[in-house]
Design a protein around this motif. Structure first.
Motif, mmCIF file in Angstrom:
data_model
loop_
_atom_site.group_PDB
_atom_site.id
_atom_site.type_symbol
_atom_site.label_atom_id
_atom_site.label_comp_id
_atom_site.label_asym_id
_atom_site.label_seq_id
_atom_site.Cartn_x
_atom_site.Cartn_y
_atom_site.Cartn_z
ATOM 1 N N GLN A 205 0.790 9.469 -14.735
ATOM 2 C CA GLN A 205 1.069 10.176 -15.990
ATOM 3 C C GLN A 205 2.493 10.734 -15.985
ATOM 4 O O GLN A 205 3.217 10.610 -16.973
ATOM 5 N N ARG A 206 2.909 11.321 -14.878
ATOM 6 C CA ARG A 206 4.247 11.903 -14.799
ATOM 7 C C ARG A 206 5.337 10.847 -14.961
ATOM 8 O O ARG A 206 6.368 11.090 -15.582
ATOM 9 N N LEU A 207 5.086 9.646 -14.419
ATOM 10 C CA LEU A 207 6.102 8.592 -14.450
ATOM 11 C C LEU A 207 5.874 7.569 -15.564
ATOM 12 O O LEU A 207 6.577 6.568 -15.632
ATOM 13 N N SER A 208 4.884 7.815 -16.397
ATOM 14 C CA SER A 208 4.537 6.912 -17.504
ATOM 15 C C SER A 208 4.241 5.496 -17.000
ATOM 16 O O SER A 208 4.771 4.508 -17.512
ATOM 17 N N LEU A 209 3.379 5.430 -16.003
ATOM 18 C CA LEU A 209 2.966 4.154 -15.418
ATOM 19 C C LEU A 209 1.448 4.062 -15.430
ATOM 20 O O LEU A 209 0.758 5.060 -15.609
ATOM 21 N N ALA A 210 0.943 2.879 -15.186
ATOM 22 C CA ALA A 210 -0.493 2.697 -15.001
ATOM 23 C C ALA A 210 -0.839 3.099 -13.559
ATOM 24 O O ALA A 210 -0.035 2.874 -12.644
ATOM 25 N N PRO A 211 -2.011 3.693 -13.334
ATOM 26 C CA PRO A 211 -2.396 4.060 -11.967
ATOM 27 C C PRO A 211 -2.359 2.882 -10.993
ATOM 28 O O PRO A 211 -1.984 3.044 -9.832
ATOM 29 N N GLU A 212 -2.705 1.703 -11.461
ATOM 30 C CA GLU A 212 -2.663 0.519 -10.597
ATOM 31 C C GLU A 212 -1.230 0.198 -10.174
ATOM 32 O O GLU A 212 -0.990 -0.215 -9.035
ATOM 33 N N GLN A 213 -0.288 0.400 -11.062
ATOM 34 C CA GLN A 213 1.117 0.163 -10.714
ATOM 35 C C GLN A 213 1.575 1.183 -9.671
ATOM 36 O O GLN A 213 2.313 0.834 -8.745
ATOM 37 N N VAL A 214 1.123 2.424 -9.798
ATOM 38 C CA VAL A 214 1.458 3.446 -8.802
ATOM 39 C C VAL A 214 0.893 3.030 -7.445
ATOM 40 O O VAL A 214 1.577 3.098 -6.426
ATOM 41 N N ARG A 215 -0.359 2.582 -7.420
ATOM 42 C CA ARG A 215 -0.986 2.166 -6.170
ATOM 43 C C ARG A 215 -0.211 1.024 -5.519
ATOM 44 O O ARG A 215 0.083 1.046 -4.326
ATOM 45 N N ARG A 216 0.146 0.049 -6.319
ATOM 46 C CA ARG A 216 0.847 -1.133 -5.820
ATOM 47 C C ARG A 216 2.234 -0.768 -5.271
ATOM 48 O O ARG A 216 2.609 -1.180 -4.170
ATOM 49 N N GLU A 217 2.988 0.009 -6.028
ATOM 50 C CA GLU A 217 4.338 0.384 -5.597
ATOM 51 C C GLU A 217 4.307 1.330 -4.399
ATOM 52 O O GLU A 217 5.152 1.253 -3.509
ATOM 53 N N GLU A 218 3.314 2.208 -4.363
ATOM 54 C CA GLU A 218 3.174 3.110 -3.217
ATOM 55 C C GLU A 218 2.880 2.298 -1.951
ATOM 56 O O GLU A 218 3.443 2.559 -0.881
ATOM 57 N N SER A 219 2.023 1.318 -2.078
ATOM 58 C CA SER A 219 1.686 0.466 -0.943
ATOM 59 C C SER A 219 2.927 -0.270 -0.435
ATOM 60 O O SER A 219 3.172 -0.342 0.778
ATOM 61 N N ARG A 220 3.713 -0.803 -1.331
ATOM 62 C CA ARG A 220 4.945 -1.504 -0.945
ATOM 63 C C ARG A 220 5.921 -0.546 -0.258
ATOM 64 O O ARG A 220 6.557 -0.890 0.742
ATOM 65 N N ALA A 221 6.033 0.658 -0.815
ATOM 66 C CA ALA A 221 6.957 1.647 -0.253
ATOM 67 C C ALA A 221 6.532 2.055 1.152
ATOM 68 O O ALA A 221 7.363 2.107 2.071
ATOM 69 N N LEU A 222 5.257 2.330 1.341
ATOM 70 C CA LEU A 222 4.781 2.745 2.655
ATOM 71 C C LEU A 222 4.930 1.632 3.683
ATOM 72 O O LEU A 222 5.263 1.882 4.841
ATOM 73 N N ARG A 223 4.702 0.406 3.253
ATOM 74 C CA ARG A 223 4.904 -0.733 4.148
ATOM 75 C C ARG A 223 6.372 -0.812 4.576
ATOM 76 O O ARG A 223 6.675 -1.013 5.756
ATOM 77 N N SER A 224 7.276 -0.630 3.632
ATOM 78 C CA SER A 224 8.706 -0.663 3.953
ATOM 79 C C SER A 224 9.080 0.467 4.905
ATOM 80 O O SER A 224 9.855 0.269 5.850
ATOM 81 N N LEU A 225 8.536 1.650 4.665
ATOM 82 C CA LEU A 225 8.843 2.787 5.526
ATOM 83 C C LEU A 225 8.292 2.567 6.940
ATOM 84 O O LEU A 225 8.938 2.950 7.920
ATOM 85 N N CYS A 226 7.132 1.956 7.042
ATOM 86 C CA CYS A 226 6.550 1.679 8.362
ATOM 87 C C CYS A 226 7.388 0.681 9.148
ATOM 88 O O CYS A 226 7.421 0.724 10.381
ATOM 89 N N LEU A 227 8.068 -0.203 8.457
ATOM 90 C CA LEU A 227 8.899 -1.213 9.114
ATOM 91 C C LEU A 227 10.320 -0.724 9.395
ATOM 92 O O LEU A 227 11.069 -1.395 10.105
ATOM 93 N N ASN A 228 10.667 0.432 8.851
ATOM 94 C CA ASN A 228 12.013 0.981 9.016
ATOM 95 C C ASN A 228 12.227 1.366 10.481
ATOM 96 O O ASN A 228 11.509 2.199 11.026
ATOM 97 N N GLN A 229 13.212 0.756 11.115
ATOM 98 C CA GLN A 229 13.453 0.962 12.548
ATOM 99 C C GLN A 229 13.832 2.403 12.875
ATOM 100 O O GLN A 229 13.449 2.932 13.918
ATOM 101 N N GLU A 230 14.578 3.048 12.006
ATOM 102 C CA GLU A 230 14.998 4.427 12.256
ATOM 103 C C GLU A 230 13.780 5.365 12.260
ATOM 104 O O GLU A 230 13.667 6.237 13.120
ATOM 105 N N ILE A 231 12.870 5.157 11.332
ATOM 106 C CA ILE A 231 11.657 5.975 11.275
ATOM 107 C C ILE A 231 10.770 5.686 12.484
ATOM 108 O O ILE A 231 10.214 6.605 13.101
ATOM 109 N N ARG A 232 10.652 4.425 12.839
ATOM 110 C CA ARG A 232 9.829 4.054 14.000
ATOM 111 C C ARG A 232 10.378 4.698 15.282
ATOM 112 O O ARG A 232 9.624 5.223 16.092
#
Length: 70
Positions: A35-62
């Motif tokens: 609601q805050r970002l004017s998106l569908a909840p499914e789009q939030v779920r999908r983009e959040e999943s992609r973001a977390l996957r990217s963060l998990c693969l980030n060497q600096e964070i690891r």
């Protein structure tokens, strides 16, 4: 680890970074984030999943998390 996370967020596309901030820092639910970002909840779920996957693969964070938990 905070610096590594901030750096990781900067490496994400703006929408994904915004979703992670809403979900993690503001502790909003997916429907609230959608609601805050004017998106569908499914789009939030999908983009959040992609973001977390990217963060998990980030060497600096690891490396930072490895140092924290070793």
């Amino acid at each position: 680890i905070v610096c590594a996370l901030q750096s990781g967020l900067k490496s994400l596309p703006p929408l994904q970074a915004q979703i992670v901030r809403c979900r993690s820092y503001a502790q909003l639910t997916r429907p609230q984030t959608a609601q805050r970002l004017s998106l569908a909840p499914e789009q939030v779920r999908r983009e959040e999943s992609r973001a977390l996957r990217s963060l998990c693969l980030n060497q600096e964070i690891r490396a930072a998390s490895w140092m924290l938990y070793s």
